[in-house]
Design a protein around this motif. Structure first.
Motif, PDB file in Angstrom:
ATOM      1  N   UNK A  84       0.831  -1.206   0.000  1.00  0.00           N
ATOM      2  CA  UNK A  84       0.000   0.000   0.000  1.00  0.00           C
ATOM      3  C   UNK A  84       0.865   1.255   0.000  1.00  0.00           C
ATOM      4  N   UNK A  85       1.951   1.236   0.771  1.00  0.00           N
ATOM      5  CA  UNK A  85       2.851   2.387   0.798  1.00  0.00           C
ATOM      6  C   UNK A  85       3.505   2.641  -0.545  1.00  0.00           C
ATOM      7  N   UNK A  86       3.931   1.571  -1.222  1.00  0.00           N
ATOM      8  CA  UNK A  86       4.548   1.724  -2.543  1.00  0.00           C
ATOM      9  C   UNK A  86       3.562   2.329  -3.539  1.00  0.00           C
ATOM     10  N   UNK A  87       2.331   1.840  -3.507  1.00  0.00           N
ATOM     11  CA  UNK A  87       1.322   2.401  -4.411  1.00  0.00           C
ATOM     12  C   UNK A  87       1.025   3.857  -4.073  1.00  0.00           C
ATOM     13  N   UNK A  88       1.049   4.179  -2.772  1.00  0.00           N
ATOM     14  CA  UNK A  88       0.826   5.564  -2.362  1.00  0.00           C
ATOM     15  C   UNK A  88       1.930   6.482  -2.852  1.00  0.00           C
ATOM     16  N   UNK A  89       3.191   6.053  -2.696  1.00  0.00           N
ATOM     17  CA  UNK A  89       4.322   6.862  -3.159  1.00  0.00           C
ATOM     18  C   UNK A  89       4.256   7.050  -4.675  1.00  0.00           C
ATOM     19  N   UNK A  90       4.026   5.961  -5.403  1.00  0.00           N
ATOM     20  CA  UNK A  90       3.956   6.055  -6.856  1.00  0.00           C
ATOM     21  C   UNK A  90       2.828   6.942  -7.333  1.00  0.00           C
ATOM     22  N   UNK A  91       1.648   6.807  -6.693  1.00  0.00           N
ATOM     23  CA  UNK A  91       0.500   7.615  -7.094  1.00  0.00           C
ATOM     24  C   UNK A  91       0.702   9.094  -6.817  1.00  0.00           C
ATOM     25  N   UNK A  92       1.303   9.417  -5.675  1.00  0.00           N
ATOM     26  CA  UNK A  92       1.504  10.817  -5.317  1.00  0.00           C
ATOM     27  C   UNK A  92       2.536  11.508  -6.209  1.00  0.00           C
TER      28      UNK A  92
END
Length: 477
Positions: A361-369
């Motif tokens: 979830x953190x990786x997807x959050x970083x990539x999305x932001x």
């Protein structure tokens, strides 16, 4: 029931020095310093290239030489610790690392720096396996769990701290010395640790294994060949566009690994002393823990490497600002690694798979932001914290569980195995996710880099989910 006390550090000559906290601090400080040098040079590489007029290949070897020597010699260092004593090998490796750091900082050209980096990596390989072995031998019960949690926290926070410290030192340009302080900073620290280590480390006469074990030279040669053939193309192949030699080398590593396994099995059947005791590999949960450790360290290293490339190359941030961006992930990783054991016992079985899912979830959050080519705003820091917390939860309990059932006489074998898996996981993570990022970033500009980062973060999330699917963690008793 396992005792929850620490063993006193005894010495016929020096009396009793029962300071386990100081002992742990000394060995973990050296672990942190050695790990820092894996990553700190990444930030200094551009300055090194300019000041030493280094070619691209030479710069790759400056960065990678340490890692190659370190990975190849780790299990050798672990076995030598069991044979000649963990104290002797720790202090000897630390002394070699410190002298090599001084030589690196004074190097007059790229050839000298490459040679001294290889020596520095060899010093780390002699020193670092003794850290886990000493923890296994000198701590029991809950004290061992706490020591292993601290070890886990140091292991991954050192990676992020390398980016931060490297950025600070290079940007400071102390006394006009440019990149040299990234190596010279090790010298006073190493000297202090040598003095303290000589006082607090247990005497080898009392901590040496009870059964003599020969140095398995054929096994060492086969394993060194397998690791070398694997690590060299992983480190250098990416920059050179994966030429034919890199694929032949990777294939050769599998051949050497098969020969190593066959030889070790035959040696064990004949009653010899194989490099890694088969019973260590057969310990309950060891295989799954090795998988978890490799995946978590691969995700961690891939995240650090690709985000650094995006921040400095894509967004054009300074080395200092890019390094400080990793602060939240490092702080959260360390905090979680030190405190997870105090959480309710009913949650422990879910820690490792839950950690992998949180990391995803953190990786997807970083990539999305960061997908729009911007800096992500303040929302980036919670995402980075989630990623750091997730990797910590995936790694620390897995390492603790893997070592909980290891007998003291097998501590060197287990330490060498898990240290090597940790290093190879990082190498594979950098190679796999770094290749994906560089291949996707097919043009210059922030948006191209952001698109490549987004694709890479999705891949990191998929790898983390694969780790979660391995099942719940079972606490060894």
């Amino acid at each position: 029931m396992t005792s929850t006390t620490t063993r006193p550090v005894l010495s016929k000559d020096g009396g009793t020095d029962n300071r386990p906290g100081l002992l742990l601090g000394v060995v973990l400080a050296a672990q942190f310093m050695a790990l820092l040098d894996v990553f700190i040079v990444n930030v200094a590489a551009p300055t090194i290239r300019v000041e030493l007029s280094a070619s691209g290949a030479a710069l790759q070897l400056v960065v990678a030489g340490y890692t190659i020597a370190y990975a190849v010699l780790l299990i050798t260092g672990a076995r030598l610790g069991a044979l000649v004593g963990h104290r002797r090998m720790y202090l000897g490796g630390l002394a070699l690392f410190t002298v090599a750091s001084l030589a690196c900082g004074l190097a007059a050209g790229s050839s000298q720096l490459i040679a001294f980096r290889l020596v520095q990596g060899a010093g780390s390989a002699l020193m670092i396996p003794q850290v886990l072995s000493l923890i296994q031998r000198e701590f029991t019960g809950e004290h061992r769990v706490r020591a292993l949690s601290a070890y886990s926290a140091v292991l991954a926070t050192g990676a992020a701290a390398g980016q931060v410290v490297g950025g600070v030192l290079v940007s400071a340009d102390l006394f006009g010395t440019g990149w040299r302080p990234v190596f010279l900073v090790n010298v006073p620290i190493g000297i202090v640790l040598l003095v303290l280590g000589a006082r607090v480390l247990p005497r080898d006469a009392r901590t040496a294994p009870t059964r003599a074990r020969a140095l398995d030279l054929p096994g060492l040669v086969l394993l060194a060949g397998a690791v070398s053939l694997l690590t060299v193309p992983l480190v250098l192949g990416q920059e050179q566009g994966w030429p034919l030699w890199s694929w032949l080398s990777l294939g050769g590593s599998l051949v050497f690994l098969a020969l190593f396994g066959a030889y070790e099995s035959r040696l064990a059947r004949r009653g010899g002393a194989p490099l890694i005791a088969p019973r260590v590999l057969r310990l309950p949960g060891m295989g799954r823990a090795v998988f978890w450790i490799a995946v978590s360290m691969g995700v961690n290293a891939g995240f650090l490497f690709t985000l650094t490339l995006h921040l400095q190359g894509g967004l054009g941030l300074s080395a200092l600002r890019a390094g400080l961006t990793f602060g939240p992930a490092a702080v959260v990783f360390g905090t979680v690694g030190l405190t997870w054991r105090r959480w309710p016992a009913r949650l422990h079985r879910a820690l490792v798979p839950g950690g992998f899912l949180l990391a995803a979830a953190g990786a997807l959050g970083v990539g999305g932001l960061l997908a729009d080519g911007g800096t992500g705003g303040w929302g980036l820091y919670p995402a980075l914290g989630a990623l750091g917390a997730g990797i910590s939860l995936a790694f620390s309990p897995a390492l603790t569980g893997a070592l909980a059932g290891v007998r003291p006489e097998d501590a060197a074998d287990a330490s060498g195995l898990l240290a090597t898996v940790t290093q190879l996981g990082q190498l594979i993570g950098v190679a796999a996710f770094g290749t994906l990022f560089l291949g996707a970033a097919d043009g210059s500009g922030a948006q191209n880099s952001a698109d490549a980062l987004w694709a890479t973060m999705i891949a990191l999330a998929v790898a983390a989910v694969a780790g979660a699917m391995a099942g719940p963690w079972r606490r060894a008793r």
